[in-house]
Structure formats: structure tokens, C-alpha cells
Design an enzyme around this catalytic site. Structure first.
Site, PDB file in Angstrom:
ATOM      1  N   GLU A 142      48.007  34.880  38.640  1.00 34.26           N
ATOM      2  CA  GLU A 142      46.550  35.039  38.484  1.00 34.26           C
ATOM      3  C   GLU A 142      45.853  33.661  38.513  1.00 34.26           C
ATOM      4  OE1 GLU A 142      45.802  36.550  34.554  1.00 34.26           O
ATOM      5  OE2 GLU A 142      43.690  37.009  34.933  1.00 34.26           O
ATOM      6  N   LYS A 191      39.466  42.066  39.250  1.00 32.76           N
ATOM      7  CA  LYS A 191      40.027  42.560  37.986  1.00 32.76           C
ATOM      8  C   LYS A 191      39.020  43.433  37.239  1.00 32.76           C
ATOM      9  CE  LYS A 191      42.505  40.582  33.965  1.00 32.76           C
ATOM     10  NZ  LYS A 191      42.970  39.293  33.389  1.00 32.76           N
ATOM     11  N   CYS A 223      46.964  41.036  35.693  1.00 32.07           N
ATOM     12  CA  CYS A 223      47.309  40.741  34.304  1.00 32.07           C
ATOM     13  C   CYS A 223      46.960  41.868  33.335  1.00 32.07           C
ATOM     14  CB  CYS A 223      46.685  39.406  33.894  1.00 32.07           C
ATOM     15  SG  CYS A 223      47.613  38.649  32.537  1.00 32.07           S
TER      16      CYS A 223
END
Ligand code: ACM
Length: 265
Positions: free
Chosen positions: A39, A112, A145
Site C-alpha cells: 500500500e 480504498k 489493507c
């Protein structure tokens, strides 16, 4: 096909140093068909200020890190998924994104959905949904994540036909995702590659232990906690197309969405 991860410590605010690290490892991942990087690989994670977040962000189409990834993908004839601190070209907002690049350039991106802790100070939550990209040899989805802790995006990606979920990460909660990811793989009967980072940035230590999990939840590869590692494993991607848990139980078709309405709130 060959899938893998690169576990490194991107250098906060120093793209050149991060590219140097990737360059020194490229021989180890050049044979992969799909390779996954951590990430926010172009910027580092634990920003000191909004200013630092801004100056390290780049456009997902034209930015220097994405162009570097495209050159690698072209040279290696491979696909690369990497976390990118993305600055939107239109409104200059920042997104914690993942790009998918191939030999012909940028294929797509994911932003995200579930921001972790101080990320909420820097980034807009994702607004592109959960795309799945058909690469011919397989269908690929992306999560980033902390997205891992929510079961819904995994299920949606599986319902949209993803054979593999690539999961660039900067995990900090010891051991949690590393236990959860193989379970999401087995519950959705998909391959998952979690490329985590290592190292410390100010008061944050990242947990390593990157993972490749198969559709039965087996861990095919796992990195050490604190050292860089590249792993590439050969998989039969078609295993992700067999959703039968028993001869009479299909993990997607046996769902009872008519009884799940509490989910849609
Ligand atoms: C995280 O989502 N980077 C913990």
C-alpha cells in the site's frame, strides 16, 4: 500462472529510494504473471502533515511511480498491482488507491473504501466501488489493507467473478489480517495475495508476514515479519472457479440473500 508479492519498506517521502529498492529486487519478480506491491508504495504511510501527503501524491495515469510500474510491466510482460497515494487530476483530492498495470499500461484502479485511523485526515474514502478486471487468464479484484476486516467487499468481488484478490497493505495490528485473509480466501474460494510492508515510520511499525492464500485457505507462501522478501508461486487459477464445498453445496449459489436484508442498511 505465477503470482507473488514483494515485501519491502517503501521510503516515506523518497520515491527515488523506493524505486531503487524495487529495482534491486526486479530479477526476483520478473517471472511472475501478477506481482503485488504494498500500500502507498510511492509515498510511504505515516505522513507528518497534509503537505507531506500532498507532495508525495501523483496522478494514477501520468505519475512517475505509475510510469515506472508500466515500464517494468512492459519489460517483464506481467501485471503489477501496487498501492499509490493518488491525487485526482480534476479536484486534487487524495485517495489511497491501488493501480493495476500491464504490458500496455494502466488497466484500472481501485480506491480504498475503508480508511484506517489517521488516513481519514488525508484521504477521501473510495468512490469507484469494487471493480473486477478480466485479464483473459484470470479475473482480478483489489482491496487495500484495512478493507480486509469487512466481509462484504470480498463477497462482492467473488460474486463479480474475481479469481484472485490482490491486497496491497501497510498492516499494523499484529497478526490479525494474517489470520483473517486465508479465511476470506476459503470462504470465497479465491486466491489472495497480501503484499504487506515492513519497517517503522515514526511511531508506527508494520507487521510484514505477507501471504499468498489459495481457495481452500491454505497459506502457499508467507514472508518473515521484519525482512524484505519476494515470493512467486505457481498456481492453477481455475481452482478458484470451483465453488463446490460438497457435491451439493455451492458457496455462492447456496446463499440466501432473501434472508439477508439487514445487511442493506
Ligand atoms: C491500514 O489500513 N493501512 C492499516
Amino acid at each position: 500462472m505465477k503470482i507473488g508479492y514483494v515485501q519491502i519498506a517503501p521510503v516515506l517521502g523518497d520515491l527515488e529510494a523506493t524505486i531503487g529498492k524495487l529495482d534491486s529486487l526486479r530479477n526476483e519478480f520478473k517471472a511472475a504473471d501478477i506481482i503485488v506491491l504494498p500500500e502507498l508504495c510511492n509515498s510511504g504511510y505515516n505522513f507528518e502533515s497534509m503537505e507531506q501527503a500532498r507532495v508525495t501524491a501523483e496522478d494514477a495515469q501520468t505519475g512517475p511511480f505509475v510510469r515506472y510500474l508500466c515500464s517494468l510491466a512492459q519489460e517483464h510482460r506481467q501485471c503489477i498491482v501496487a498501492g499509490v497515494n493518488e491525487r485526482d487530476a480534476n479536484d486534487c483530492q487524495l485517495y489511497n488507491s491501488a493501480v493495476l498495470v500491464g504490458p500496455d499500461g494502466l488497466i484500472g484502479k481501485y480506491r480504498k473504501l475503508h480508511l484506517f485511523m489517521n488516513e481519514k485526515d488525508y484521504f477521501r474514502p473510495g468512490d469507484l466501488g469494487l471493480p473486477v478486471f478480466d485479464l483473459g487468464v484470470c479475473k482480478l479484484g483489489m482491496l487495500i489493507c484495512f478493507d480486509w476486516i469487512f466481509p462484504e467487499p470480498w463477497r462482492i468481488l467473488a460474486l463479480k467473478g474475481a479469481d484472485i484478490v490482490c491486497h496491497p497493505s501497510n498492516l499494523v495490528l499484529p497478526g490479525l489480517a494474517q489470520r483473517g485473509v486465508p479465511v476470506h480466501a476459503l470462504m470465497n474460494r479465491i486466491f489472495v495475495v497480501t503484499a504487506n510492508r515492513i519497517g517503522t515510520e515514526r511511531d508506527m511499525t508494520f507487521t510484514g508476514l505477507s501471504i499468498i492464500a489459495d481457495p481452500k485457505g491454505n497459506v502457499l507462501a508467507q514472508a518473515p515479519e521484519g525482512d524484505p522478501q519476494v515470493r512467486v508461486v505457481e498456481v492453477d487459477i481455475h481452482l478458484a472457479r470451483n465453488k463446490m464445498v460438497t457435491p451439493r453445496n455451492h458457496v455462492l449459489e447456496d446463499r440466501r440473500p432473501d434472508q439477508y436484508h439487514e445487511l442493506i442498511i
